[in-house]
Design an enzyme around this catalytic site. Sequence first.
Site, PDB file in Angstrom:
ATOM      1  CG  ASP A 132      26.569  40.933  34.755  1.00  0.00           C
ATOM      2  OD1 ASP A 132      27.548  40.214  34.506  1.00  0.00           O
ATOM      3  OD2 ASP A 132      26.106  41.081  35.906  1.00  0.00           O
ATOM      4  NE  ARG A 182      27.572  35.775  32.228  1.00  0.00           N
ATOM      5  CZ  ARG A 182      27.927  36.908  32.846  1.00  0.00           C
ATOM      6  NH1 ARG A 182      29.175  37.138  33.185  1.00  0.00           N
ATOM      7  NH2 ARG A 182      27.029  37.818  33.113  1.00  0.00           N
TER       8      ARG A 182
HETATM    9  P1  FDA Z   1      16.575  26.802  34.569  1.00  0.00           P
HETATM   10  O1  FDA Z   1      15.986  28.027  35.148  1.00  0.00           O
HETATM   11  O2  FDA Z   1      15.729  25.963  33.675  1.00  0.00           O
HETATM   12  O3  FDA Z   1      17.145  25.936  35.741  1.00  0.00           O
HETATM   13  C1  FDA Z   1      17.596  24.601  35.593  1.00  0.00           C
HETATM   14  C2  FDA Z   1      17.677  23.998  36.975  1.00  0.00           C
HETATM   15  O4  FDA Z   1      18.697  24.656  37.728  1.00  0.00           O
HETATM   16  C3  FDA Z   1      16.401  24.177  37.812  1.00  0.00           C
HETATM   17  O5  FDA Z   1      15.493  23.152  37.596  1.00  0.00           O
HETATM   18  C4  FDA Z   1      16.966  24.182  39.205  1.00  0.00           C
HETATM   19  O6  FDA Z   1      17.235  22.882  39.652  1.00  0.00           O
HETATM   20  C5  FDA Z   1      18.268  24.898  39.050  1.00  0.00           C
HETATM   21  N1  FDA Z   1      18.118  26.361  39.250  1.00  0.00           N
HETATM   22  C6  FDA Z   1      18.168  27.321  38.301  1.00  0.00           C
HETATM   23  N2  FDA Z   1      18.032  28.548  38.847  1.00  0.00           N
HETATM   24  C7  FDA Z   1      17.858  28.331  40.165  1.00  0.00           C
HETATM   25  C8  FDA Z   1      17.676  29.190  41.271  1.00  0.00           C
HETATM   26  N3  FDA Z   1      17.621  30.523  41.144  1.00  0.00           N
HETATM   27  N4  FDA Z   1      17.549  28.642  42.491  1.00  0.00           N
HETATM   28  C9  FDA Z   1      17.614  27.300  42.666  1.00  0.00           C
HETATM   29  N5  FDA Z   1      17.790  26.429  41.662  1.00  0.00           N
HETATM   30  C10 FDA Z   1      17.917  26.929  40.422  1.00  0.00           C
HETATM   31  N6  FDA Z   1      20.873  36.521  33.132  1.00  0.00           N
HETATM   32  C11 FDA Z   1      20.828  37.708  32.503  1.00  0.00           C
HETATM   33  O7  FDA Z   1      19.762  38.098  32.009  1.00  0.00           O
HETATM   34  N7  FDA Z   1      21.969  38.483  32.420  1.00  0.00           N
HETATM   35  C12 FDA Z   1      23.162  38.071  32.916  1.00  0.00           C
HETATM   36  O8  FDA Z   1      24.168  38.802  32.817  1.00  0.00           O
HETATM   37  C13 FDA Z   1      23.226  36.800  33.541  1.00  0.00           C
HETATM   38  N8  FDA Z   1      24.402  36.303  34.021  1.00  0.00           N
HETATM   39  C14 FDA Z   1      24.468  35.017  34.484  1.00  0.00           C
HETATM   40  C15 FDA Z   1      25.704  34.433  34.801  1.00  0.00           C
HETATM   41  C16 FDA Z   1      25.764  33.113  35.200  1.00  0.00           C
HETATM   42  C17 FDA Z   1      27.099  32.492  35.525  1.00  0.00           C
HETATM   43  C18 FDA Z   1      24.566  32.325  35.285  1.00  0.00           C
HETATM   44  C19 FDA Z   1      24.622  30.882  35.680  1.00  0.00           C
HETATM   45  C20 FDA Z   1      23.355  32.889  34.976  1.00  0.00           C
HETATM   46  C21 FDA Z   1      23.282  34.238  34.603  1.00  0.00           C
HETATM   47  N9  FDA Z   1      22.054  34.817  34.275  1.00  0.00           N
HETATM   48  C22 FDA Z   1      22.036  36.043  33.654  1.00  0.00           C
HETATM   49  C23 FDA Z   1      20.782  34.157  34.671  1.00  0.00           C
HETATM   50  C24 FDA Z   1      20.157  33.346  33.534  1.00  0.00           C
HETATM   51  O9  FDA Z   1      19.651  34.187  32.534  1.00  0.00           O
HETATM   52  C25 FDA Z   1      19.020  32.461  34.052  1.00  0.00           C
HETATM   53  O10 FDA Z   1      18.007  33.287  34.567  1.00  0.00           O
HETATM   54  C26 FDA Z   1      19.425  31.481  35.136  1.00  0.00           C
HETATM   55  O11 FDA Z   1      20.669  30.894  34.866  1.00  0.00           O
HETATM   56  C27 FDA Z   1      18.362  30.354  35.272  1.00  0.00           C
HETATM   57  O12 FDA Z   1      18.287  29.620  34.104  1.00  0.00           O
HETATM   58  P2  FDA Z   1      19.010  28.203  33.873  1.00  0.00           P
HETATM   59  O13 FDA Z   1      19.664  28.250  32.540  1.00  0.00           O
HETATM   60  O14 FDA Z   1      19.909  27.902  35.004  1.00  0.00           O
HETATM   61  O15 FDA Z   1      17.867  27.144  33.703  1.00  0.00           O
END
Ligand code: FDA
Length: 308
Positions: A132, A182
Amino acid sequence: MNPARDAILWAAGNPWLRDHLPRYRFIRATVARFMPGEEMEDALSAAERLAVDGIPATFTYLGENVETAADADEVVEHYLRLFDLIEDRALDAEVSVKPTHLGLELGAEGTLERLRRLAARSADLDRHLFIDMESAPYVEPTLDLYRRLHDEHENTGVCIQAYLFRTPQDVANLLAAGASIRLVKGAYREHKDVAIRDGGRIRAAFQKLALAFLGGAGAGRLALATHDVGMLTEIERGAAAAGFERDAYEIQMLYGIRAADQRRLAKDGYRVRVLISYGTHWYPWFMRRLAEHPSNAWLAVRNLFSRR
Ligand code: FDA
């Protein structure tokens, strides 16, 4: 700038709140949306349920910033027991670890040694071990560790945050080294000197990095870890225009977030993987989930007033 996000991320790092909030039943009820349970068995059962829909898993045992080497060693032993159960149950599952949970603050050499043990056991099972990415001060030491680990264990990958200004150069270096990445947007509260803070610009950076990694045709895996399905559609369009099929990369999401999309994408032939977190040290991790989507706080409020 998003004041709600900043306030929740501040609370994530507050020791008093960390010690008190998790005791409340309405908070525990809200955590259940993102976590199948605190025990290893809860995570394994959740992975078995996902496997029915053809979705493999990544496990993370929650915890960060351990205080003693013995605690970090115990984390390794925990993961080694988990690997045994993954093997016994023939689960398509890998592991992703936090460097500070493996003792990064106590010293890089000890952490590398622990990562080596986990990477070697992952290799036995023909799986990747992922690392991570935590907040900005840990990025350089984490990438250093990863470079050294990857020299010895090709079956390893690292998380990369699109919001950091340094990331395009890091991705170029990782691509040249044949690394697996990732890609995420980034979950921490970072200073404007080190990270993009505007959502639209983070999205654009993510898309650019994804297509650059694909176009670089490196030896490693590319996982797009996001729930932003609109952004994924745009990346797919760009990838198709450059001649890549949808199986050239993986889509990764978190347990409990956009579960219907996870199943739909898997059914449509995308390579989907779900990250399942579990363990008792869930407070800072849970607060980062709230910060990503502040309306989740309403879920907590509803749980406060519900009878069960
Ligand atoms: P965004 O936040 O724009 O979300 C898009 C849509 O997804 C939202 O409109 C909502 O519908 C839904 N959604 C997203 N998050 C949600 C939540 N918490 N609750 C409910 N709905 C939600 N970060 C990091 O700094 N270090 C790491 O090692 C990791 N590892 C990691 C692994 C995996 C498999 C994932 C999916 C994510 C991470 N992250 C992470 C977290 C990442 O940096 C980020 O904060 C989240 O994925 C939220 O961003 P999105 O890209 O999903 O888009």
